[in-house]
Scaffold this motif. Structure first.
Motif, PDB file in Angstrom:
ATOM      1  N   ALA A  20       0.768  -1.395  -0.163  1.00 55.39           N
ATOM      2  CA  ALA A  20      -0.068   0.268  -0.191  1.00 55.39           C
ATOM      3  C   ALA A  20       0.911   1.154   0.134  1.00 55.39           C
ATOM      4  N   ALA A  21       2.184   1.053   0.683  1.00 60.75           N
ATOM      5  CA  ALA A  21       2.729   2.079   1.242  1.00 60.75           C
ATOM      6  C   ALA A  21       3.869   3.252  -0.052  1.00 60.75           C
ATOM      7  N   ALA A  22       3.998   1.412  -1.636  1.00 61.17           N
ATOM      8  CA  ALA A  22       4.422   1.828  -2.701  1.00 61.17           C
ATOM      9  C   ALA A  22       3.461   2.221  -3.684  1.00 61.17           C
ATOM     10  N   GLU A  23       2.350   1.784  -3.460  1.00 69.65           N
ATOM     11  CA  GLU A  23       1.062   2.120  -4.299  1.00 69.65           C
ATOM     12  C   GLU A  23       0.298   3.898  -3.694  1.00 69.65           C
ATOM     13  N   ARG A  24       0.785   3.850  -2.930  1.00 71.56           N
ATOM     14  CA  ARG A  24       0.341   5.264  -3.079  1.00 71.56           C
ATOM     15  C   ARG A  24       1.277   6.918  -3.270  1.00 71.56           C
ATOM     16  N   GLY A  25       3.269   5.705  -2.725  1.00 70.46           N
ATOM     17  CA  GLY A  25       3.315   6.928  -2.796  1.00 70.46           C
ATOM     18  C   GLY A  25       3.722   7.271  -4.789  1.00 70.46           C
ATOM     19  N   LEU A  68       1.748   4.016 -14.639  1.00 73.14           N
ATOM     20  CA  LEU A  68       1.594   2.842 -15.641  1.00 73.14           C
ATOM     21  C   LEU A  68       2.373   1.631 -13.838  1.00 73.14           C
ATOM     22  N   SER A  69       3.151   1.838 -13.127  1.00 72.76           N
ATOM     23  CA  SER A  69       3.794   1.406 -12.262  1.00 72.76           C
ATOM     24  C   SER A  69       2.203   1.662 -11.033  1.00 72.76           C
ATOM     25  N   ALA A  70       1.708   2.692 -10.787  1.00 67.64           N
ATOM     26  CA  ALA A  70       0.755   3.460 -10.003  1.00 67.64           C
ATOM     27  C   ALA A  70      -0.355   2.691 -10.396  1.00 67.64           C
ATOM     28  N   ILE A 147       9.676  10.573  -1.558  1.00 67.40           N
ATOM     29  CA  ILE A 147       8.720   9.772  -1.300  1.00 67.40           C
ATOM     30  C   ILE A 147       8.497   8.547  -1.281  1.00 67.40           C
ATOM     31  N   LEU A 148       9.643   8.477  -2.624  1.00 63.47           N
ATOM     32  CA  LEU A 148       9.625   6.822  -3.393  1.00 63.47           C
ATOM     33  C   LEU A 148      10.946   5.943  -2.437  1.00 63.47           C
ATOM     34  N   GLY A 149      11.311   6.635  -1.599  1.00 65.25           N
ATOM     35  CA  GLY A 149      12.903   6.106  -0.929  1.00 65.25           C
ATOM     36  C   GLY A 149      11.848   5.547  -0.164  1.00 65.25           C
ATOM     37  N   GLN A 150      10.967   6.208   0.745  1.00 66.72           N
ATOM     38  CA  GLN A 150      10.095   6.286   2.161  1.00 66.72           C
ATOM     39  C   GLN A 150       8.759   4.802   2.390  1.00 66.72           C
ATOM     40  N   ALA A 151       8.396   4.891   0.779  1.00 64.87           N
ATOM     41  CA  ALA A 151       7.909   3.736   0.620  1.00 64.87           C
ATOM     42  C   ALA A 151       8.407   2.111   0.161  1.00 64.87           C
ATOM     43  N   GLU A 152       9.530   2.292  -0.034  1.00 63.66           N
ATOM     44  CA  GLU A 152      10.697   1.372  -0.170  1.00 63.66           C
ATOM     45  C   GLU A 152      11.586   0.882   1.398  1.00 63.66           C
ATOM     46  N   HIS A 153      10.942   1.496   2.328  1.00 61.10           N
ATOM     47  CA  HIS A 153      12.286   2.099   3.585  1.00 61.10           C
ATOM     48  C   HIS A 153      10.314   0.917   4.243  1.00 61.10           C
ATOM     49  N   HIS A 154       9.982   1.210   4.078  1.00 61.75           N
ATOM     50  CA  HIS A 154       8.760   1.045   4.545  1.00 61.75           C
ATOM     51  C   HIS A 154       8.202  -0.822   3.905  1.00 61.75           C
ATOM     52  N   HIS A 158       8.361  -4.363   6.569  1.00 61.44           N
ATOM     53  CA  HIS A 158       7.258  -5.166   6.316  1.00 61.44           C
ATOM     54  C   HIS A 158       6.917  -6.777   5.669  1.00 61.44           C
ATOM     55  N   GLY A 159       8.024  -6.540   4.970  1.00 57.01           N
ATOM     56  CA  GLY A 159       7.931  -7.517   3.988  1.00 57.01           C
ATOM     57  C   GLY A 159       8.714  -9.179   4.481  1.00 57.01           C
ATOM     58  N   HIS A 160       8.667  -9.635   3.147  1.00 56.08           N
ATOM     59  CA  HIS A 160      10.276 -10.405   3.691  1.00 56.08           C
ATOM     60  C   HIS A 160      11.448 -10.937   3.766  1.00 56.08           C
ATOM     61  N   ALA A 161      11.862 -11.223   5.059  1.00 56.30           N
ATOM     62  CA  ALA A 161      13.240 -10.968   4.879  1.00 56.30           C
ATOM     63  C   ALA A 161      14.174 -11.510   4.067  1.00 56.30           C
ATOM     64  N   PRO A 162      15.083 -11.244   3.442  1.00 50.75           N
ATOM     65  CA  PRO A 162      16.235 -12.442   2.852  1.00 50.75           C
ATOM     66  C   PRO A 162      16.397 -13.465   3.824  1.00 50.75           C
ATOM     67  N   ALA A 163      16.596 -14.584   2.435  1.00 46.42           N
ATOM     68  CA  ALA A 163      16.587 -15.978   3.858  1.00 46.42           C
ATOM     69  C   ALA A 163      17.755 -16.372   2.974  1.00 46.42           C
ATOM     70  N   HIS A 164      18.982 -16.996   4.194  1.00 38.53           N
ATOM     71  CA  HIS A 164      20.363 -18.094   3.825  1.00 38.53           C
ATOM     72  C   HIS A 164      20.617 -17.172   2.846  1.00 38.53           C
ATOM     73  N   GLY A 165      21.125 -16.071   3.556  1.00 34.60           N
ATOM     74  CA  GLY A 165      22.593 -14.945   3.221  1.00 34.60           C
ATOM     75  C   GLY A 165      21.761 -14.327   1.217  1.00 34.60           C
TER      76      GLY A 165
END
Length: 322
Positions: A20-25, A68-70, A147-154, A158-165
């Motif tokens: 949702a943050a990326a869409e709003r951004g 288009l991204s939005a 704005i987009l950097g804040q969306a990416e940080h958000h 809240h997303g998946h954490a990278p696993a196993h390096g």
């Protein structure tokens, strides 16, 4: 009365949560970019600056591409639970990023054409006014990047954490919007350099030359984005580290000398999550798909697996020896 329990054995295929943050951004950046585009094109035409016009038209394509991204985010959200999408709607976002990259290539070509035309047909430029508008465009790009950097940080929070390096996979749709903003900022900087050089030193040739330099820079960024999004859209993931990890998980541990993967397909269904289909040949008659899934469970990035097991009753050297 018979009760249908199929729901106990099924699951949703929305593997990657909608951002949702990326869409709003992207929506905010789209409207900001569109407004600035109108100002820069008008000013570039009025002050007769190729660098400023290039920045304005460049920004116009970005307004469309970011739009288009939005739209891709909106469509992915709208159809997230549509069963017709076998592995969810995440690739709608990737397709939006790919379309944005194609727009960037088109913009680079137009910038080169316009700049070359100005080299052979130079026209007077009102430098002072043009510099003011170019600085305004750069300021807007900085705001959009924040704005987009804040969306990416958000998203990373809240997303998946990278696993196993594994290397962190960015949201390619958001990255496409971000690249457009960066390309705008770079073009604005080059426009300012060209205008200042022409204003103080009379280097009128610098204006179209900077347009060409900006076009090359945009094309390089676009190429990288096309490769990244194209890799996902074409499911070219069999060189990824997760492929070796799947083999290792299945072919090690108890009874490993009796089990081999003979066919394996891996593809991405989200920014950092994968699906796999594999065929196993084994001498172990007790081995089940549930056993294989338990071995794969250590890799949290594998969110969907289809497993086929073939029993080979007669020992084969190929299964015993590596």
């Amino acid at each position: 009365m018979h009760t249908d329990k199929r729901s106990d054995w099924t699951h949703e295929h929305a593997f990657d949560p909608h951002s949702a943050a990326a869409e709003r951004g992207t929506q905010r950046v789209m409207w900001i970019t569109a407004a600035t585009m109108v100002i820069e094109i008008t000013a570039g035409w009025w002050f007769n600056s190729m660098a400023l016009l290039a920045d304005g038209w460049h920004m116009s394509s970005h307004a469309v591409a970011i739009g288009l991204s939005a739209m891709a985010y909106a469509m992915a959200r709208r159809y997230a639970k549509d069963p017709r999408f076998a592995f969810g709607t995440w690739k709608i976002e990737v397709l939006g990023g790919f379309a944005s990259a194609i727009f960037l290539i088109g913009v680079a070509a137009l910038m080169v054409f316009g700049s070359v035309e100005r080299i052979f047909s130079p026209q007077p430029i009102r430098y002072q006014e043009a510099v003011v508008i170019a600085v305004l465009g750069l300021a807007v790009n900085i705001v959009c990047a924040v704005i987009l950097g804040q969306a990416e940080h958000h998203d990373h929070g809240h997303g998946h954490a990278p696993a196993h390096g594994h290397a962190d996979h960015h949201d390619l749709n958001l990255k496409a919007a971000y690249v457009h903003v960066l390309a705008d900022a770079a073009t604005s900087i080059l426009a300012i350099v060209a205008l200042v050089g022409g204003w103080f030193y009379g280097w009128s040739w610098l204006d179209p030359v900077m347009g060409i330099v900006g076009a090359v820079l945009v094309a390089v960024w676009a190429k990288g984005l096309i490769v990244q999004t194209g890799t996902v859209l074409l499911d070219r993931e069999m060189d990824h580290a997760v492929v070796d990890e799947i083999r290792q998980a299945v072919e090690t541990g108890p009874g490993a000398d009796q089990t081999r993967i003979t066919d394996l397909h891996v593809w991405r269904v989200g920014n950092q999550v994968y699906s796999c289909a594999l065929t196993v040949v084994t001498h172990d008659a007790s081995l089940t798909p549930t056993d294989i899934r338990q071995r794969l469970a250590v890799h949290e990035e594998i969110v969907h697996s289809t497993i086929e097991i073939h029993l080979c009753p007669d020992p084969e050297p190929a299964l015993v020896e590596r």
